[in-house]
Design a protein around this motif. Structure first.
Motif, mmCIF file in Angstrom:
data_model
loop_
_atom_site.group_PDB
_atom_site.id
_atom_site.type_symbol
_atom_site.label_atom_id
_atom_site.label_comp_id
_atom_site.label_asym_id
_atom_site.label_seq_id
_atom_site.Cartn_x
_atom_site.Cartn_y
_atom_site.Cartn_z
ATOM 1 N N ASN A 1 0.825 -1.198 0.000
ATOM 2 C CA ASN A 1 0.000 0.000 0.000
ATOM 3 C C ASN A 1 0.862 1.250 0.000
ATOM 4 O OD1 ASN A 1 -1.980 2.135 0.864
ATOM 5 N ND2 ASN A 1 -3.317 0.331 0.924
ATOM 6 N N GLN A 2 0.607 2.096 -1.007
ATOM 7 C CA GLN A 2 1.382 3.327 -1.168
ATOM 8 C C GLN A 2 1.220 4.280 0.014
ATOM 9 O OE1 GLN A 2 0.169 6.737 -3.528
ATOM 10 N NE2 GLN A 2 1.749 6.226 -5.036
ATOM 11 N N ALA A 3 0.162 4.098 0.789
ATOM 12 C CA ALA A 3 -0.055 4.966 1.947
ATOM 13 C C ALA A 3 1.128 4.941 2.907
ATOM 14 C CB ALA A 3 -1.329 4.562 2.676
ATOM 15 N N ARG A 4 1.933 3.912 2.830
ATOM 16 C CA ARG A 4 3.080 3.854 3.730
ATOM 17 C C ARG A 4 4.064 4.995 3.430
ATOM 18 N NH1 ARG A 4 8.832 2.933 3.229
ATOM 19 N NH2 ARG A 4 9.270 1.814 1.328
ATOM 20 N N GLU A 5 3.980 5.599 2.230
ATOM 21 C CA GLU A 5 4.840 6.717 1.870
ATOM 22 C C GLU A 5 4.244 8.061 2.273
ATOM 23 O OE1 GLU A 5 5.358 6.458 -2.327
ATOM 24 O OE2 GLU A 5 5.881 4.325 -2.289
ATOM 25 N N HIS A 6 2.985 8.075 2.701
ATOM 26 C CA HIS A 6 2.277 9.325 2.944
ATOM 27 C C HIS A 6 2.699 9.986 4.250
ATOM 28 C CE1 HIS A 6 -1.511 8.145 0.388
ATOM 29 N NE2 HIS A 6 -0.394 8.121 -0.309
ATOM 30 N N LEU A 7 2.463 11.305 4.276
ATOM 31 C CA LEU A 7 2.444 12.043 5.526
ATOM 32 C C LEU A 7 0.995 12.108 5.973
ATOM 33 C CD1 LEU A 7 4.819 15.014 4.609
ATOM 34 C CD2 LEU A 7 5.407 12.926 5.865
ATOM 35 N N GLN A 8 0.689 11.525 7.126
ATOM 36 C CA GLN A 8 -0.650 11.573 7.709
ATOM 37 C C GLN A 8 -0.465 11.877 9.189
ATOM 38 O OE1 GLN A 8 -3.044 8.112 6.676
ATOM 39 N NE2 GLN A 8 -2.147 8.024 4.631
ATOM 40 N N HIS A 9 -0.571 13.147 9.538
ATOM 41 C CA HIS A 9 -0.124 13.590 10.850
ATOM 42 C C HIS A 9 -1.069 13.205 11.986
ATOM 43 C CE1 HIS A 9 2.954 15.466 8.610
ATOM 44 N NE2 HIS A 9 2.281 16.540 8.228
ATOM 45 N N ASP A 10 -2.250 12.730 11.661
ATOM 46 C CA ASP A 10 -3.148 12.269 12.724
ATOM 47 C C ASP A 10 -2.584 11.053 13.466
ATOM 48 O OD1 ASP A 10 -3.724 11.075 10.111
ATOM 49 O OD2 ASP A 10 -5.306 9.959 11.103
ATOM 50 N N VAL A 11 -1.625 10.346 12.843
ATOM 51 C CA VAL A 11 -1.115 9.124 13.471
ATOM 52 C C VAL A 11 -0.461 9.397 14.827
ATOM 53 C CG1 VAL A 11 -0.773 7.960 11.270
ATOM 54 C CG2 VAL A 11 1.136 9.205 12.304
#
Length: 597
Positions: free
Chosen positions: A339-349
């Protein structure tokens, strides 16, 4: 050829190490091994309407009907096939799980018990595991009472008291006595298989029923809550504590959409919501194990970037690729692995790491409570949250080409600092409590200045943006706003006006990377039900909740999305988000136990 019905009306079995999806005819159509994110040994769900391998079926001569249900309070599945002449067969499917030698026995194994119920049933067993992502049937060798299947990453051994040639030749034969099939590790079965599997079944039933007895469940909707809780537990990879978002990959969000994603990984966000829901039921075992997973991530990040998603073994590298060896769900490609989401910046994490770990400083049930050293390690995550609270990211909906400062992400960063302040007060480190309270106040002021739209009296989904998304309903749940705050009331009213279609709620309606969404996101509908309850509209909330319950599969489960016109389920299955919604809404809307006095 075996025709495989193409829908998501499937029943999962599992043991927190391995899982499978079985259709209403008793066919295994999906299972990956040796882990949930591995190569599928049963791939028929993704391989056209008449695959020649990748399944495990039991076919009955003259079959006229099939009935299927779980044994109460367990993930043990019972299928009854009945022929037109009245002959009937019972199939019991399960993955062993019970205590053995002071440890949990959860082998990478599936067990089947086949029993004649009436008449003179004639059956045919077809066991055809796949290899190389469904490209070919697994090679096999055999002995006097076993067959070995050489799959891609695992060799499976079928041990059985059925004549092996019946299975090898897929011979039609009369079933005159119970037969047992144990498909597991490539090692000898050290006892008589019939008696051994029967005893394992009894112990597995006892394990699950004992576990359910530990849950605190609401007075109403008990069946729905119990089934959702059991299935959420099946989505746990117990060896590490990871919780996967779903058991499948690449079931599209709606037909021919290209929105085909691999959900067989641990999203920090999804797991956060899962442990919160199970915590409402008192399932401390899953919370405690997941906290171990999180502490490992905290140590590895050392205060730096945290991916939104990891492999179940804490792997960072889950790069996305497309496989062409299977046709896709109903022939709809692409089929994605990784899953490409592993490259994303998602600051809610960062908030979703802090919030569950903070519980460890309060909860006296835990075998391993949080320490002051744990708190200081967690502060590094809080500092990262503060640094990122006003930076652009892909947001919780994981936009691939849209970057904004998303309100939900910023509020989650606020929540991280707010909870650290409260935890510091509880731990008696008052200087750190002041520090984190100041951090939280700074973020709050920024959100209220940048995300609030004074002309409309509501919040937008991003800083300076006019757009809406359903995550704004979470501002109440996170403690950022009171449900009676006029700003939240106006936000709720706008969401109801613009995102609600029939009884369902969309995540958002503006076009994204793949165009306009066409299906509603089930978790968002449950958020809307919660918001109705918060606004005192319980009758409407119950009506929509009961509609959602009626949309479940026969196994009592939901996928990610639902079609507005047809109510058909789409998206990966079973979806943890959706099961979380069932639990949360049932707890909110149920009558109190005191009402039965």
């Amino acid at each position: 050829m075996t025709l495989v019905r193409r829908d998501l009306d499937l029943a999962p079995i599992g043991n927190c190490a391995i899982s499978a999806l079985i259709d209403r005819q008793g066919r295994y159509v999906w299972a990956c091994a040796p882990r949930v994110d591995g190569d599928p040994v049963f791939s028929a769900l993704m391989d056209g309407d008449a695959p020649d391998h990748g399944f495990w079926s039991l076919e009955m001569e003259g079959q006229a009907s099939a009935e299927q249900a779980y044994l109460p309070n367990t993930p043990v599945l019972r299928t009854v096939l009945t022929a037109s002449d009245g002959a009937a067969v019972e199939i019991i499917d399960f993955a062993p799980r019970h205590k053995k030698h002071s440890r949990t026995y959860r082998p990478l194994a599936f067990a089947r018990i086949v029993r004649p119920l009436s008449g003179s049933p004639r059956i045919r067993m077809r066991l055809r595991p796949a290899a190389d992502w469904g490209a070919r049937e697994a090679e096999r060798t055999s002995g006097s009472n076993h067959i070995r299947y050489l799959c891609t990453d695992i060799t499976l051994r079928l041990t059985t008291d059925c004549p092996v040639s019946h299975v090898l030749e897929e011979r039609l034969f009369r079933l005159e006595r119970p037969l047992t099939f144990f498909l597991g590790p490539d090692e000898g079965y050290d006892q008589e298989v019939g008696a051994g599997v029967s005893a394992t079944l009894d112990r597995t039933l006892a394990y699950w029923r004992d576990w359910v007895r530990t849950l605190y469940i609401p007075l109403d909707y008990q069946e729905a809550v119990i089934r959702a809780a059991i299935t959420l537990k099946l989505c746990v990879y117990e060896e590490t504590g990871a919780i996967v978002a779903a058991m499948t990959t690449s079931v599209p969000e709606f037909p021919e959409s290209g929105r085909n994603w691999d959900y067989r990984y641990c999203w920090i966000r999804d797991a956060y919501y899962t442990v919160r829901a199970l915590n409402r039921l008192g399932a401390v075992d899953i919370l405690e194990n997941y906290l171990v997973y999180l502490r490992n991530l905290v140590d590895a990040s050392a205060g730096g970037h945290v991916q939104p998603v990891y492999g179940v073994g804490l792997e960072e590298d889950i790069d996305e690729r497309i496989v062409d060896t299977v046709a896709g769900y109903r022939g709809m490609k692409p089929v994605r692995v990784g899953n490409q989401a592993r490259e994303h910046l998602q600051h809610d994490v960062y908030g979703q790491i802090v919030l569950p770990l903070v519980q460890s400083f309060y909860d006296q049930r835990l075998l391993r409570p949080g320490s002051l050293d744990d708190f200081h390690a967690l502060e590094k995550v809080g500092e990262r949250a503060f640094a990122m609270h006003d930076q652009v990211d892909a947001g919780l909906w994981e936009f691939r080409t849209i970057a904004r400062v998303h309100t939900y992400s910023s509020v989650m960063c606020w929540a991280a600092c707010d909870r650290l302040a409260k935890a510091a007060t509880h731990l008696g480190v008052t200087d750190r409590a002041r520090h984190w309270a100041q951090r939280a106040d700074t973020i709050r002021q920024r959100i209220e200045a940048e995300a609030f739209l004074p002309d409309e009296g509501r919040f937008g989904a991003s800083f300076g943006g006019q757009e809406l998304d359903a995550s704004l309903l979470q501002l109440v749940d996170l403690g950022f706003l009171d449900p009676r705050d006029p700003r939240q009331v106006a936000t709720f009213d706008a969401i109801e006006r613009d995102l609600k279609k029939g009884p369902y709620l969309f995540r958002y309606v503006e076009p994204d990377d793949f165009g306009e969404p066409e299906t509603a996101f089930n978790f968002c509908t449950f958020w809307f039900i919660e918001a109705l309850h918060q606004n005192g509209r319980d009758a409407e909330a119950r009506e929509i909740f009961e509609q959602m319950l009626s949309r479940r599969t026969h196994a009592g489960l939901l996928s990610e999305d639902i079609a507005i016109e047809t109510d058909e389920l789409w998206g990966n299955y079973p979806q943890t988000y959706s099961l979380v919604g069932i639990i949360n809404c049932a707890v909110l809307l149920s009558r109190s136990w005191t009402d039965v006095r």
